[in-house]
Design a protein around this motif. Sequence first.
Motif, PDB file in Angstrom:
ATOM      1  N   VAL A 186     -67.611  30.332 -15.427  1.00 19.15           N
ATOM      2  CA  VAL A 186     -66.489  31.892 -15.917  1.00 19.15           C
ATOM      3  C   VAL A 186     -66.197  31.953 -16.767  1.00 19.15           C
ATOM      4  CG1 VAL A 186     -64.419  32.674 -13.866  1.00 19.15           C
ATOM      5  CG2 VAL A 186     -66.327  30.781 -13.392  1.00 19.15           C
ATOM      6  N   HIS A 187     -65.933  31.625 -17.560  1.00 17.70           N
ATOM      7  CA  HIS A 187     -65.474  32.361 -19.129  1.00 17.70           C
ATOM      8  C   HIS A 187     -67.034  32.816 -19.065  1.00 17.70           C
ATOM      9  CE1 HIS A 187     -63.349  32.133 -23.542  1.00 17.70           C
ATOM     10  NE2 HIS A 187     -64.982  32.205 -23.576  1.00 17.70           N
ATOM     11  N   GLU A 188     -67.745  32.349 -19.762  1.00 23.12           N
ATOM     12  CA  GLU A 188     -69.191  33.215 -20.333  1.00 23.12           C
ATOM     13  C   GLU A 188     -69.601  34.183 -19.591  1.00 23.12           C
ATOM     14  OE1 GLU A 188     -70.092  31.986 -23.239  1.00 23.12           O
ATOM     15  OE2 GLU A 188     -68.562  30.355 -23.340  1.00 23.12           O
ATOM     16  N   LEU A 189     -69.557  34.071 -17.918  1.00 16.01           N
ATOM     17  CA  LEU A 189     -70.018  35.080 -17.141  1.00 16.01           C
ATOM     18  C   LEU A 189     -69.461  35.986 -17.808  1.00 16.01           C
ATOM     19  CD1 LEU A 189     -70.947  34.068 -13.599  1.00 16.01           C
ATOM     20  CD2 LEU A 189     -72.483  34.169 -15.870  1.00 16.01           C
ATOM     21  N   GLY A 190     -68.299  35.616 -17.789  1.00 17.34           N
ATOM     22  CA  GLY A 190     -66.564  36.760 -18.598  1.00 17.34           C
ATOM     23  C   GLY A 190     -67.066  37.808 -19.458  1.00 17.34           C
ATOM     24  N   HIS A 191     -67.554  37.268 -19.755  1.00 16.96           N
ATOM     25  CA  HIS A 191     -68.301  37.464 -21.741  1.00 16.96           C
ATOM     26  C   HIS A 191     -69.826  38.353 -21.223  1.00 16.96           C
ATOM     27  CE1 HIS A 191     -65.818  35.723 -25.028  1.00 16.96           C
ATOM     28  NE2 HIS A 191     -66.773  34.508 -24.550  1.00 16.96           N
ATOM     29  N   LEU A 192     -71.038  38.062 -20.181  1.00 20.62           N
ATOM     30  CA  LEU A 192     -71.418  38.563 -19.941  1.00 20.62           C
ATOM     31  C   LEU A 192     -71.501  39.841 -19.546  1.00 20.62           C
ATOM     32  CD1 LEU A 192     -75.354  38.749 -19.620  1.00 20.62           C
ATOM     33  CD2 LEU A 192     -74.188  37.881 -17.261  1.00 20.62           C
ATOM     34  N   GLY A 196     -64.351  40.214 -23.619  1.00 17.31           N
ATOM     35  CA  GLY A 196     -64.321  39.434 -25.382  1.00 17.31           C
ATOM     36  C   GLY A 196     -63.326  38.278 -25.292  1.00 17.31           C
ATOM     37  N   HIS A 197     -63.016  37.614 -26.150  1.00 12.23           N
ATOM     38  CA  HIS A 197     -61.567  36.723 -26.091  1.00 12.23           C
ATOM     39  C   HIS A 197     -60.566  37.396 -25.654  1.00 12.23           C
ATOM     40  CE1 HIS A 197     -64.121  33.148 -27.739  1.00 12.23           C
ATOM     41  NE2 HIS A 197     -63.942  33.558 -26.410  1.00 12.23           N
ATOM     42  N   SER A 198     -59.695  37.544 -25.339  1.00 17.36           N
ATOM     43  CA  SER A 198     -58.031  37.622 -24.800  1.00 17.36           C
ATOM     44  C   SER A 198     -57.700  37.228 -25.941  1.00 17.36           C
ATOM     45  CB  SER A 198     -57.575  37.440 -23.296  1.00 17.36           C
ATOM     46  OG  SER A 198     -56.415  38.172 -22.850  1.00 17.36           O
ATOM     47  N   PRO A 209     -56.262  27.730 -27.939  1.00 19.04           N
ATOM     48  CA  PRO A 209     -57.579  27.604 -27.744  1.00 19.04           C
ATOM     49  C   PRO A 209     -57.888  27.548 -26.765  1.00 19.04           C
ATOM     50  CG  PRO A 209     -55.568  25.548 -27.815  1.00 19.04           C
ATOM     51  CD  PRO A 209     -55.569  26.596 -28.147  1.00 19.04           C
ATOM     52  N   TYR A 210     -59.118  27.197 -26.476  1.00 19.52           N
ATOM     53  CA  TYR A 210     -59.588  26.874 -25.009  1.00 19.52           C
ATOM     54  C   TYR A 210     -58.954  26.373 -24.073  1.00 19.52           C
ATOM     55  CZ  TYR A 210     -64.235  29.203 -26.901  1.00 19.52           C
ATOM     56  OH  TYR A 210     -64.406  29.482 -27.661  1.00 19.52           O
ATOM     57  N   THR A 211     -58.021  26.983 -23.141  1.00 18.19           N
ATOM     58  CA  THR A 211     -57.461  26.069 -21.750  1.00 18.19           C
ATOM     59  C   THR A 211     -58.692  25.471 -20.795  1.00 18.19           C
ATOM     60  OG1 THR A 211     -56.859  28.596 -21.038  1.00 18.19           O
ATOM     61  CG2 THR A 211     -55.523  27.896 -23.265  1.00 18.19           C
TER      62      THR A 211
HETATM   63 ZN   LIG Z   1     -65.942  32.330 -25.608  1.00 24.37          ZN
END
Ligand SMILES: [Zn+2]
Length: 669
Positions: A186-192, A196-198, A209-211
């Motif tokens: 889900v995180h990586e598809l968000g990048h796609l 960006g990183h919020s 950190p990554y949660t």
């Molecule tokens: Zn990321």
Amino acid sequence: MGSNSTIKRRLSPHTLPGFLLTVWLLVSLSTSQAVAVTVPEADAEPQREGLVLPALGISETFGRWTDVIRLGYNPTGAIPAFANTQQFLTILSDAANIWERVSGVRFEILPAGNYPADHNNAQSSRDGIVNVFWASSAGSFAAQAGPRAGSYNEAEGYFPYTDGFVWLNSSCTSATCVSGMTSVLVHELGHLLGLGHSDTPDSIMFANPYTFLRNPRKDDIRAVQTLYGGPTTAFDAGKPLDEWLFVKPPLASTTKTQFLFKDNQNSRVNSDAMLVFSSQQQFDEALPPITASTPDDVWIRIFAPLGNFNNQIDIEIPAQVVVVDPSGYEYRRDNWQLSCRARNACFATFNFLQTSVAKFIPGRWQVYVVENAEQVASPELLLSLSFDVLTTPAFNNPPMANVDIVAGETPGTVRMRIIASDLERHRLSAVWHLPGQRLDRDGDRFLDNELTEVLGTSNVGNWQTINFGGSGAKRLFVQVNDNGPRYGGQFGGLSDAGGGFQTLLRIDLQLDNNVPGAVTLASSAVHQYRPSADWPYPFPGVTPAAAINSPFNTIGELTEANMTIQSCVRILNAGQPATVDGLSHIDLGFVITDMAQGIIQIVKSRGFNQSATPTAQGEQPVCSGEFEASTGMYKDVIQVGAQTFETLFQLIDEPNLRLMLRDAKVLGQ
Ligand SMILES: [Zn+2]
């Protein structure tokens, strides 16, 4: 009372009536400093090729998908946990469905196959199929993803995405990359999709950190809806989505749990099952609430007594630990085999969350042990525990923004300006992505792919004339960024996953010749407040400098550039709380009409903080201003440049709302 006496002890014993306001201004003028503003580079050609690691997600060059996104999974090199290709495709499909549920974006999952690499390939070899592939990396990442932009599209005003990749690290075989794969995807598809990183911890795109949240949060949802519009089934982005809430299975009978999670004869066991820190040696002390001062490097774990000397049968139960985050969503689910031989008193532990991560997700967490639905016909709930995280994570809030739109002077044109606001009062810039023929507006001899505008201290931008070249439905994207600290990145200069927009506006309007009709504004920032030129902030005032040790978290502010004072006051009458026009707390704006005489005039007022916006530190604003109606005395703490004054004004002209300075003292010296 204690706070007030603290202030008084800090007051200078020398008070100068009369010309003091002039002195006050001279002091401040000599100490004011230029503010450095960093803005994304305009005109730079996007770096699309040649990076060791490509830019993740949103780059400084804005873009988006304009059609369905086709995902082609290549199972070659999959880790053993995903040897079953169909199982992986189900997770990929689940992750895609999650974004489709909250936005207008559409994915198509192609059958698994040997799709050509999209990672670092040349623009000419792009096939429009996003390659989801496995490759080994010694890097500590679980996966990486990013869109690939095509050529600049003048009709759209940005770089449409034409391809992309999702790289799964086959060196990652930990729980993060197995039971956590849905969250990773889900995180990586968000990048796609272009996210960006919020900087907002309550976001699936947070990475500091990554949660490992599994579901997009309101900031993610607002951002993806700004890019791609709303979903077919509308919902309130600010509330948890009912269909995503974890539903507990029915509670197991007491017969089934007679020798599960109960105090037993084991010498280490002194209680029923409980949550503890991994650093604890004795298991008789329940977990305290997680606060900012909780050590960072500790796991939160289940401590579980199993069995009993009186238990006559072996315990062998295929169970799962389900951790539910404060929104009610499943955060992680892991298999946990519960085992203890007959007539034994055992205990087991299960680590499920690090304190360093928990601190970023405040609220009540639930932890369940359930029978594994894949192995038990009608799974039941075996254990239910909870703990609280009492923190207020600090982060750089994205700016709020609004837009004014008026008719242009010629057909097909409109004029727009940005009005923005920032909880931290950072300096702001707007980046316009203008459709239509490119111009060299900034005079640098390059055609502008975007137009960057640094907003003045009032946060009201310049009117921009936008030529849409005709009537009909028109669309424009504008990003608004502050110069505060942004996501720093995990891969140094190789990734700019935090380099894109903070706040994105999508402006949709119907243009009839040059007259703007219905205007729809979508914004990625979730603040309720809509800034206006008169009131650029949800409430006036600034955070006092720590050195003055103020009992207030919001004090008045004098702005030299336009000789104004902004503050908020509470109304008193003979020392008791009172109201004016039904308002007990009022936002006030003054102009300094006579500097030598110290005369100010109220030029605007409204109810205090009607949007109930917290301070940048997440607190309710507590204002320094106090107006005593019986005497007409207005007392306030006002910041002027680098100095802070306690001031006393008196109402001298009620019809015209003019006040005169009676006293002023420097605080904190
Ligand atoms: Zn990321």
